[in-house]
Design a protein around this motif. Structure first.
Motif, mmCIF file in Angstrom:
data_model
loop_
_atom_site.group_PDB
_atom_site.id
_atom_site.type_symbol
_atom_site.label_atom_id
_atom_site.label_comp_id
_atom_site.label_asym_id
_atom_site.label_seq_id
_atom_site.Cartn_x
_atom_site.Cartn_y
_atom_site.Cartn_z
ATOM 1 N N ASP A 1 78.060 4.517 -29.158
ATOM 2 C CA ASP A 1 77.949 5.942 -28.865
ATOM 3 C C ASP A 1 76.852 6.202 -27.835
ATOM 4 N N ILE A 2 75.803 5.390 -27.891
ATOM 5 C CA ILE A 2 74.673 5.515 -26.975
ATOM 6 C C ILE A 2 74.300 4.119 -26.488
ATOM 7 N N ILE A 3 74.045 3.986 -25.195
ATOM 8 C CA ILE A 3 73.673 2.692 -24.605
ATOM 9 C C ILE A 3 72.433 2.892 -23.745
ATOM 10 N N THR A 4 71.506 1.947 -23.819
ATOM 11 C CA THR A 4 70.350 1.970 -22.924
ATOM 12 C C THR A 4 70.459 0.827 -21.924
ATOM 13 N N LEU A 5 70.140 1.130 -20.671
ATOM 14 C CA LEU A 5 70.105 0.149 -19.594
ATOM 15 C C LEU A 5 68.727 0.168 -18.952
ATOM 16 N N GLY A 6 68.323 -0.946 -18.386
ATOM 17 C CA GLY A 6 67.046 -1.028 -17.679
ATOM 18 C C GLY A 6 67.004 -2.328 -16.915
ATOM 19 N N LYS A 7 65.812 -2.896 -16.783
ATOM 20 C CA LYS A 7 65.624 -4.193 -16.132
ATOM 21 C C LYS A 7 66.489 -4.339 -14.890
ATOM 22 N N GLY A 8 67.639 -5.014 -15.009
ATOM 23 C CA GLY A 8 68.447 -5.350 -13.848
ATOM 24 C C GLY A 8 69.064 -4.190 -13.125
ATOM 25 N N LEU A 9 69.069 -2.989 -13.704
ATOM 26 C CA LEU A 9 69.704 -1.837 -13.065
ATOM 27 C C LEU A 9 69.074 -1.527 -11.715
ATOM 28 N N GLY A 10 67.756 -1.640 -11.602
ATOM 29 C CA GLY A 10 67.076 -1.345 -10.339
ATOM 30 C C GLY A 10 66.877 -2.558 -9.463
ATOM 31 N N GLY A 11 67.219 -3.739 -9.938
ATOM 32 C CA GLY A 11 67.069 -4.947 -9.137
ATOM 33 C C GLY A 11 65.632 -5.271 -8.783
ATOM 34 N N GLY A 12 64.657 -4.761 -9.553
ATOM 35 C CA GLY A 12 63.242 -4.958 -9.271
ATOM 36 C C GLY A 12 62.514 -3.644 -9.095
ATOM 37 N N VAL A 13 63.258 -2.582 -8.832
ATOM 38 C CA VAL A 13 62.686 -1.233 -8.739
ATOM 39 C C VAL A 13 62.725 -0.609 -10.132
ATOM 40 N N PRO A 14 61.650 0.043 -10.578
ATOM 41 C CA PRO A 14 61.641 0.623 -11.932
ATOM 42 C C PRO A 14 62.738 1.671 -12.091
#
Length: 425
Positions: A264-277
């Motif tokens: 129902d809910i997913i969190t993404l981070g890390k690789g999403l920006g390719g090094g950009v926060p």
């Protein structure tokens, strides 16, 4: 320059840094000015390309950590550098209270590609997990008589904000759990324990498909599908923390796809920006219940961050990209398995391009140190576990070179242990 000829020869020396690089003081003085946070290697890195980093002394290092999987396309990929340079000339940050074209484009692309209904952009995975907690509890107010309790898994790690810390176990990533109320933890991959913990206060179950900081522990297929079914039967939310497993890391855009479940809910981070926060909070169905001001954070996917996210997303969605990740992952897994057998180590586990080698003794830190001396960067999330999260674009040649250097690191460590035994005899 052929990087694969760096095996046993003297380190390649790059051009020295200009004097202006240390105008603020000597390198040692600059190190002392940096507040203590995490343990850092002594090298000062000045340049990166793909799977390689160069330090200020010109030495080349093969990077199989990539910032814990943050640099999904490797160091300084051309597509990301071009997107950032172009966007920086047009618009960097219009302000949190305004929309940019890039923000809207990235939100639309994320929702389309993941089958989500809404997305919210933030700076970090911890902020995204914090947002997921707030969103679930808002949903509990609306749909479950004010339920607020969230069940997580032992050894899980969901970031370093207060709420995310409370949802995590006191692992190396979280040495001081604040003990905020409203959370409980049950053993990972134990569906019966999870079921027994649910009561009328429960609003959601929050899990990582693969527990990265615990040592790359994958959920079993039966377990994760059972958790999804449990949530549907009991009318509670399923939150998947894909900060580490999303964006192609597991051979699909989301790890949930490889398990054939739907959160129902997913969190993404890390690789999403390719090094950009950059991070994202995705919601589906009735979980799309946030109102203005309820989800906090900073920068909120400003124009520059959004350009990075679009460049990464477009790259990983290119035809054949995930197939190449899976092929490289199998090559890495097979090589690690052979090496583990040769040196008497434990199992190799993981998925896509997220793998761990279980060591027979708690000597991961020593192996990491020995690997560093061989020009190889590795991570040790646990005292007896090595973790491998190379660039999703890593070549077979890079993998083979890593295996060579890791073998030499093991040999170096064994020779050191042999000398110690001789000295104590």
């Amino acid at each position: 320059m052929n990087l694969f000829k760096l095996r046993r020869s003297a380190p390649v020396v790059a051009e020295p840094l200009p004097a202006a690089s240390y105008e603020a003081g000597t390198p040692q003085r600059a190190r002392e000015r940096l507040m203590a946070s995490v343990e850092r290697a002594p090298q000062v890195f000045v340049r990166g390309q793909g799977s390689w980093l160069w330090d200020s002394e010109g030495h080349a290092f093969l990077d199989f950590t990539q910032g814990g999987g943050v640099n999904s396309l490797g160091h300084s990929p051309g597509v990301l550098a071009k997107a950032l340079a172009g966007q920086a000339q047009a618009l960097i940050n219009p302000g949190a209270g305004y929309r940019s074209a890039g923000l809207l484009s990235l939100v639309e692309r994320l929702c389309q590609s993941t089958g989500s209904d809404q997305a919210y952009l933030l700076n970090s995975g911890a902020e995204a997990c914090e947002g997921a907690i707030k969103l679930a509890r808002k949903w509990g107010q609306l749909h479950r008589n004010g339920a607020y309790h969230i069940i997580t898994a032992s050894q899980g790690c969901h970031g370093r904000s207060l709420g995310a810390l409370a949802a995590s176990d006191p692992l190396p990533c979280n040495r001081c759990e604040p003990g905020l109320p409203g959370f409980s933890k049950v053993p990972f991959n134990d569906l019966a324990a999870l079921h027994a913990e649910v009561d009328s206060r429960t609003v959601a179950i929050m899990l990582e498909p693969i527990q990265g900081e615990a040592g790359v522990i994958p959920a079993t297929r039966d377990y994760l599908k059972g958790v999804e079914q449990l949530c549907r039967e009991l009318g509670i939310l399923l939150i998947l923390d894909e900060v580490q497993t999303g964006m192609g890391r597991c051979g699909a855009l989301l790890a949930e796809q490889t398990y054939e479940v739907r959160a129902d809910i997913i969190t993404l981070g890390k690789g999403l920006g390719g090094g950009v926060p950059l991070a994202a909070l995705l919601a589906r169905g009735t979980a799309c219940c946030a109102e203005p001001g309820e989800l906090e954070g900073s920068h909120h996917g400003n124009a520059l961050m959004s350009a990075a996210g679009l460049a990464v997303l477009d790259s990983v969605l290119e035809p054949g990209f995930f197939e190449r990740v899976c092929d490289s992952g199998r090559h890495l897994r097979d090589g690690l398995s052979r090496l583990a057998g040769r040196y008497g180590q434990g199992e190799v586990r993981g998925q896509g391009l997220l793998w761990a080698l279980q060591l027979r003794e708690a000597q991961a830190a020593e192996v990491v140190e020995a690997a560093l001396q061989e020009g190889l960067l590795l991570a040790a999330p646990q005292a007896d576990v090595l973790r491998f999260s190379p660039a999703l674009t890593v070549s077979r040649g890079n993998i083979d070179e890593m295996l060579l250097r890791l073998a030499r690191a093991f040999a170096r460590l064994h020779a050191r242990q042999h000398e110690r035994r001789k000295a104590s005899a």
